[in-house]
Design a protein around this motif. Structure first.
Motif, PDB file in Angstrom:
ATOM      1  N   ALA A 128     -12.132  -4.994   1.112  1.00 37.22           N
ATOM      2  CA  ALA A 128     -11.973  -3.827   1.980  1.00 37.22           C
ATOM      3  C   ALA A 128     -12.582  -2.594   1.314  1.00 37.22           C
ATOM      4  CB  ALA A 128     -10.501  -3.593   2.290  1.00 37.22           C
ATOM      5  N   LYS A 129     -13.162  -1.746   2.126  1.00 39.45           N
ATOM      6  CA  LYS A 129     -13.837  -0.554   1.628  1.00 39.45           C
ATOM      7  C   LYS A 129     -12.860   0.605   1.476  1.00 39.45           C
ATOM      8  CE  LYS A 129     -17.551   2.671   2.986  1.00 39.45           C
ATOM      9  NZ  LYS A 129     -18.568   2.959   4.027  1.00 39.45           N
ATOM     10  N   GLY A 130     -13.048   1.371   0.424  1.00 38.27           N
ATOM     11  CA  GLY A 130     -12.276   2.590   0.229  1.00 38.27           C
ATOM     12  C   GLY A 130     -13.193   3.679  -0.284  1.00 38.27           C
ATOM     13  N   GLU A 131     -12.776   4.918  -0.144  1.00 34.08           N
ATOM     14  CA  GLU A 131     -13.602   6.007  -0.654  1.00 34.08           C
ATOM     15  C   GLU A 131     -12.732   7.158  -1.120  1.00 34.08           C
ATOM     16  OE1 GLU A 131     -15.036   8.404   3.286  1.00 34.08           O
ATOM     17  OE2 GLU A 131     -16.075   6.524   2.894  1.00 34.08           O
ATOM     18  N   ASP A 187      -1.220   1.984  -0.958  1.00 35.00           N
ATOM     19  CA  ASP A 187       0.014   2.484  -0.356  1.00 35.00           C
ATOM     20  C   ASP A 187       0.596   1.468   0.614  1.00 35.00           C
ATOM     21  OD1 ASP A 187      -1.403   2.666   2.043  1.00 35.00           O
ATOM     22  OD2 ASP A 187      -1.736   4.830   1.882  1.00 35.00           O
ATOM     23  N   SER A 188       1.696   1.831   1.269  1.00 32.85           N
ATOM     24  CA  SER A 188       2.413   0.900   2.139  1.00 32.85           C
ATOM     25  C   SER A 188       1.605   0.506   3.366  1.00 32.85           C
ATOM     26  CB  SER A 188       3.746   1.521   2.577  1.00 32.85           C
ATOM     27  OG  SER A 188       3.519   2.753   3.254  1.00 32.85           O
ATOM     28  N   ARG A 189       0.586   1.304   3.735  1.00 37.01           N
ATOM     29  CA  ARG A 189      -0.261   0.980   4.890  1.00 37.01           C
ATOM     30  C   ARG A 189      -1.476   0.153   4.517  1.00 37.01           C
ATOM     31  NH1 ARG A 189      -2.343   5.930   7.521  1.00 37.01           N
ATOM     32  NH2 ARG A 189      -2.725   6.522   5.353  1.00 37.01           N
ATOM     33  N   GLY A 190      -1.647  -0.074   3.205  1.00 41.05           N
ATOM     34  CA  GLY A 190      -2.786  -0.854   2.746  1.00 41.05           C
ATOM     35  C   GLY A 190      -3.976  -0.024   2.321  1.00 41.05           C
ATOM     36  N   LYS A 191      -3.899   1.290   2.448  1.00 42.98           N
ATOM     37  CA  LYS A 191      -5.007   2.146   2.038  1.00 42.98           C
ATOM     38  C   LYS A 191      -4.994   2.295   0.525  1.00 42.98           C
ATOM     39  CE  LYS A 191      -6.930   6.794   2.570  1.00 42.98           C
ATOM     40  NZ  LYS A 191      -6.822   8.109   3.246  1.00 42.98           N
ATOM     41  N   THR A 192      -6.193   2.320  -0.078  1.00 39.85           N
ATOM     42  CA  THR A 192      -6.293   2.481  -1.523  1.00 39.85           C
ATOM     43  C   THR A 192      -6.719   3.901  -1.870  1.00 39.85           C
ATOM     44  OG1 THR A 192      -8.552   1.570  -1.414  1.00 39.85           O
ATOM     45  CG2 THR A 192      -6.767   0.072  -2.050  1.00 39.85           C
ATOM     46  N   TRP A 193      -6.116   4.434  -2.941  1.00 39.81           N
ATOM     47  CA  TRP A 193      -6.373   5.793  -3.410  1.00 39.81           C
ATOM     48  C   TRP A 193      -6.856   5.713  -4.853  1.00 39.81           C
ATOM     49  CZ3 TRP A 193      -5.262  10.087  -0.244  1.00 39.81           C
ATOM     50  CH2 TRP A 193      -4.574   9.790   0.930  1.00 39.81           C
ATOM     51  N   TRP A 194      -7.948   6.380  -5.139  1.00 41.94           N
ATOM     52  CA  TRP A 194      -8.515   6.389  -6.483  1.00 41.94           C
ATOM     53  C   TRP A 194      -7.683   7.271  -7.405  1.00 41.94           C
ATOM     54  CZ3 TRP A 194     -12.797  10.085  -8.241  1.00 41.94           C
ATOM     55  CH2 TRP A 194     -13.209   9.763  -9.547  1.00 41.94           C
ATOM     56  N   GLY A 219      -8.649   8.911  -9.825  1.00 34.90           N
ATOM     57  CA  GLY A 219      -9.354  10.157 -10.100  1.00 34.90           C
ATOM     58  C   GLY A 219      -9.029  11.251  -9.114  1.00 34.90           C
ATOM     59  N   ASP A 220      -8.561  10.879  -7.920  1.00 35.22           N
ATOM     60  CA  ASP A 220      -8.135  11.845  -6.901  1.00 35.22           C
ATOM     61  C   ASP A 220      -6.670  12.220  -7.048  1.00 35.22           C
ATOM     62  OD1 ASP A 220     -10.570  12.135  -5.575  1.00 35.22           O
ATOM     63  OD2 ASP A 220     -10.190  10.436  -4.242  1.00 35.22           O
ATOM     64  N   VAL A 221      -5.820  11.215  -7.240  1.00 30.93           N
ATOM     65  CA  VAL A 221      -4.376  11.449  -7.193  1.00 30.93           C
ATOM     66  C   VAL A 221      -3.751  11.587  -8.573  1.00 30.93           C
ATOM     67  CG1 VAL A 221      -4.250  10.218  -5.010  1.00 30.93           C
ATOM     68  CG2 VAL A 221      -3.797   8.978  -7.126  1.00 30.93           C
ATOM     69  N   GLY A 222      -4.473  11.191  -9.633  1.00 34.76           N
ATOM     70  CA  GLY A 222      -3.943  11.293 -10.982  1.00 34.76           C
ATOM     71  C   GLY A 222      -3.145  10.073 -11.398  1.00 34.76           C
ATOM     72  N   PRO A 223      -2.923   9.918 -12.699  1.00 38.17           N
ATOM     73  CA  PRO A 223      -2.180   8.759 -13.203  1.00 38.17           C
ATOM     74  C   PRO A 223      -0.677   8.932 -13.017  1.00 38.17           C
ATOM     75  CG  PRO A 223      -2.765  10.196 -15.011  1.00 38.17           C
ATOM     76  CD  PRO A 223      -3.396  10.792 -13.785  1.00 38.17           C
ATOM     77  N   ARG A 224       0.014   7.838 -13.099  1.00 41.56           N
ATOM     78  CA  ARG A 224       1.472   7.894 -13.051  1.00 41.56           C
ATOM     79  C   ARG A 224       2.022   8.451 -14.349  1.00 41.56           C
ATOM     80  NH1 ARG A 224       2.161   1.989 -10.290  1.00 41.56           N
ATOM     81  NH2 ARG A 224       2.102   2.701  -8.127  1.00 41.56           N
ATOM     82  N   ALA A 225       3.279   8.893 -14.280  1.00 41.36           N
ATOM     83  CA  ALA A 225       3.915   9.416 -15.483  1.00 41.36           C
ATOM     84  C   ALA A 225       4.068   8.328 -16.526  1.00 41.36           C
ATOM     85  CB  ALA A 225       5.270  10.022 -15.128  1.00 41.36           C
ATOM     86  N   SER A 226       4.381   7.090 -16.056  1.00 44.16           N
ATOM     87  CA  SER A 226       4.465   5.957 -16.966  1.00 44.16           C
ATOM     88  C   SER A 226       3.092   5.331 -17.107  1.00 44.16           C
ATOM     89  CB  SER A 226       5.464   4.921 -16.422  1.00 44.16           C
ATOM     90  OG  SER A 226       5.073   4.503 -15.127  1.00 44.16           O
ATOM     91  N   ALA A 227       2.946   4.425 -18.062  1.00 45.56           N
ATOM     92  CA  ALA A 227       1.652   3.773 -18.290  1.00 45.56           C
ATOM     93  C   ALA A 227       1.235   3.003 -17.051  1.00 45.56           C
ATOM     94  CB  ALA A 227       1.756   2.834 -19.486  1.00 45.56           C
TER      95      ALA A 227
END
Length: 258
Positions: free
Chosen positions: A203-206, A230-237, A239-247
């Motif tokens: 699946a394509k994401g951007e 996410d819960s809808r199946g969309k992927t988020w980079w 680099g856009d949303v940032g890393p999680r607080a945990s590893a």
């Protein structure tokens, strides 16, 4: 737009700003301005109703003024009214519409209303001040509703991005390309760039659009990047949303490896 792969993770306001917050803010400002204008116009309208004095005024002069407005030449119209007050005869110039300007040749008589305590404050169309306030009140309501709608539309993406970062499943994705998007208006052209990837299912994401191609210079074709599903199946980079607080579950190509 910054690459947040290595943190710190952006908060809601920064993500919202990147999704068009300026539009919601501008519309909200218009709502505030029209609300203030409506308040003052209605207040003056009430004052005219309470202490206004209706008299006959004579048009003694009129003029036009050429102005540059909204990238075009326009004409403003002015009429000078002379009328008697308790303290003597005065003349007041008022901006009017073209129809009234053409009707009020010098020497024409028209009923006007002025404030007894402030005789230079007058309305050349009796009741118009109150009507203008009513119109502005409805405009402020419309702008307010529009601001709420635009806020919901733009903030929703920022909230979804934060939820994906916190609760989404971390996965590998393969960089496919860096696409250029061109937006043209009447007098200008703007370019934005997005990082395009394919997940394990094909699946394509951007990414969110960026004004600079340099943001993606280290991500060549076939590079592996970290995304959150996410819960809808969309992927988020990341680099856009940032890393999680945990590893993170999956390392990113932009992160150093030990």
């Amino acid at each position: 737009m910054k690459d947040y792969t290595n943190g710190p993770a952006p908060g809601f306001l920064r993500l919202w700003w990147g999704k068009g917050a300026i539009f919601a803010i501008c519309i909200a400002m218009f709502s505030v301005f029209t609300t203030v204008g409506s308040y003052h116009s209605l207040k003056r309208g009430l004052a005219f109703d309470a202490e206004g004095v209706v008299v006959e005024a004579m048009s003694v002069d009129r003029r036009t003024k050429r102005v540059r407005r909204n990238d075009r030449n326009e004409t403003d119209y002015f009429v000078t009214f002379r009328y008697a007050t308790e303290s003597g005869e005065i003349s007041v110039e008022k901006k009017v519409d073209r129809k009234l300007y053409e009707a009020l040749a010098p020497g024409q008589i028209r009923d006007v209303r002025y404030l007894a305590g402030r005789p230079r404050q007058m309305e050349h169309t009796i009741g118009n001040t109150w009507r203008d306030g009513q119109v502005m009140r409805w405009l402020s309501l419309a702008f307010g509703l529009a601001a709420l709608g635009v806020f919901w539309w733009t903030a929703r993406a920022a909230i979804e991005a934060i939820r994906a970062r916190k609760y989404g499943r971390a996965e590998w994705a393969t960089v496919w390309s860096i696409d250029e998007r061109i937006s043209r208006s009447k007098n200008s052209e703007s370019k934005t760039y997005v990082l395009v990837w394919r997940d394990a299912q094909g699946a394509k994401g951007e990414s969110l659009p960026s004004g600079s191609r340099n943001r993606y210079f280290q991500y060549g074709p076939t590079s592996k990047i970290e995304v959150f599903r996410d819960s809808r199946g969309k992927t988020w980079w990341v680099g856009d949303v940032g890393p999680r607080a945990s590893a993170p579950t999956v390392p990113d190509v932009g992160k150093s490896s030990s």
